[in-house]
Design a protein around this motif. Structure first.
Motif, short mmCIF file in Angstrom:
data_model
loop_
_atom_site.label_atom_id
_atom_site.label_comp_id
_atom_site.label_asym_id
_atom_site.label_seq_id
_atom_site.Cartn_x
_atom_site.Cartn_y
_atom_site.Cartn_z
N PRO A 11 0.71 -1.23 0.06
CA PRO A 11 -0.13 -0.15 0.18
C PRO A 11 0.79 1.17 0.02
O PRO A 11 1.88 1.30 0.63
CB PRO A 11 -0.90 -0.26 1.45
CG PRO A 11 -0.11 -1.08 2.18
CD PRO A 11 0.70 -2.01 1.13
N CYS A 12 0.58 2.22 -0.82
CA CYS A 12 1.07 3.46 -0.70
C CYS A 12 0.37 4.54 -0.09
O CYS A 12 -0.82 4.46 0.32
CB CYS A 12 1.01 4.08 -2.32
SG CYS A 12 2.01 5.59 -2.43
N ASP A 13 1.31 5.57 0.66
CA ASP A 13 0.84 6.61 1.32
C ASP A 13 -0.78 7.36 0.69
O ASP A 13 -1.65 7.72 1.26
CB ASP A 13 1.69 7.62 1.54
CG ASP A 13 2.65 7.28 2.77
OD1 ASP A 13 2.12 5.96 3.29
OD2 ASP A 13 3.83 7.81 2.77
N CYS A 14 -0.62 7.25 -0.91
CA CYS A 14 -1.48 7.86 -1.64
C CYS A 14 -2.93 7.13 -1.55
O CYS A 14 -3.97 7.45 -2.09
CB CYS A 14 -1.25 8.28 -3.08
SG CYS A 14 -1.12 6.72 -3.90
N GLY A 15 -2.70 5.87 -1.24
CA GLY A 15 -3.99 5.05 -1.06
C GLY A 15 -4.18 4.02 -2.21
O GLY A 15 -5.01 3.06 -2.21
N HIS A 38 7.68 1.52 -5.64
CA HIS A 38 6.98 2.40 -6.80
C HIS A 38 5.57 2.28 -7.01
O HIS A 38 4.94 1.36 -6.91
CB HIS A 38 7.58 1.85 -8.22
CG HIS A 38 7.45 2.66 -9.23
ND1 HIS A 38 7.96 3.89 -9.32
CD2 HIS A 38 6.52 2.23 -10.31
CE1 HIS A 38 7.23 4.53 -10.70
NE2 HIS A 38 6.45 3.63 -11.41
N CYS A 39 4.98 3.55 -6.97
CA CYS A 39 3.71 3.73 -7.16
C CYS A 39 3.28 4.28 -8.55
O CYS A 39 3.73 5.46 -8.89
CB CYS A 39 3.02 4.54 -5.98
SG CYS A 39 1.44 4.74 -6.13
N THR A 40 2.41 3.77 -9.24
CA THR A 40 2.04 4.24 -10.63
C THR A 40 1.03 5.26 -10.63
O THR A 40 0.96 5.95 -11.24
CB THR A 40 1.47 3.17 -11.41
OG1 THR A 40 0.78 2.14 -10.90
CG2 THR A 40 2.78 2.03 -11.97
N ALA A 41 0.31 5.18 -9.35
CA ALA A 41 -0.88 6.26 -9.23
C ALA A 41 -0.19 7.50 -9.02
O ALA A 41 -0.87 8.54 -9.53
CB ALA A 41 -1.76 5.56 -8.07
N CYS A 42 0.57 7.76 -7.93
CA CYS A 42 0.93 9.06 -7.62
C CYS A 42 2.70 9.13 -8.01
O CYS A 42 3.09 10.33 -7.85
CB CYS A 42 0.93 9.33 -6.04
SG CYS A 42 2.03 8.31 -4.98
N GLY A 43 3.02 8.30 -8.61
CA GLY A 43 4.53 8.43 -9.18
C GLY A 43 5.72 8.34 -7.99
O GLY A 43 6.71 8.66 -8.18
ZN LIG Z 1 1.03 6.35 -4.36
#
Ligand SMILES: [Zn+2]
Length: 139
Positions: A11-15, A38-43
């Motif tokens: 899980p990323c901090d951006c959700g 690596h989070c593709t949603a928030c970069g």
């Molecule tokens: Zn993210």
């Protein structure tokens, strides 16, 4: 460099659900790991940690094994005595003698399994003690 990689959902901090890439490899005659997030949603992209020895997260090794399959190592040459095998495990794992004996018995008995990096390192250390071993690659 010999190593393996696994990508574990995290899980990323951006959700969003991001990916943690864990690498395990042999470098300069030692076992290493590192992890990237690596989070593709928030970069978000983080090189999280790197270190020597076994991975610090108890889930990572099973994940590496599940993703890549276990590597099998077995001795191919004669084993003149148990001593070099015991020495190898004592040096490599710092295991107390009873544990080193168990590991040595397993290896001599039919081989041992682990991650590719672990087995590659074990093969190298066995060679230092004059023992030949083969790896069977993951299926
Ligand atoms: Zn993210």
């Amino acid at each position: 460099m010999t190593g393996q990689t696994v990508r574990i959902p995290a899980p990323c901090d951006c959700g969003a659900l991001a990916v943690r890439q864990v690498n395990q490899f042999v470098e300069r005659g030692e076992l290493w790991w590192d992890a990237e997030f690596h989070c593709t949603a928030c970069g978000a992209h983080l090189c999280e940690h790197a270190g020597q020895g076994a991975p610090p997260d108890a889930h990572w090794r099973p994940a590496l094994l599940a993703a890549n399959g276990p590597t099998h190592l077995r001795l191919t040459g004669p084993v003149p005595s148990l001593v070099p095998v015991l020495k190898t495990f004592r040096e490599l794992t710092g295991a107390p003698l009873p544990e080193a004996r168990r590991l040595a018995g397993e290896l001599i008995g039919g081989g041992t399994t682990g991650t590719l990096a672990e087995m590659e390192l074990l093969r190298t250390r066995l060679r230092h003690h004059g023992l030949q071993a083969d790896l069977s690659p993951p299926e």
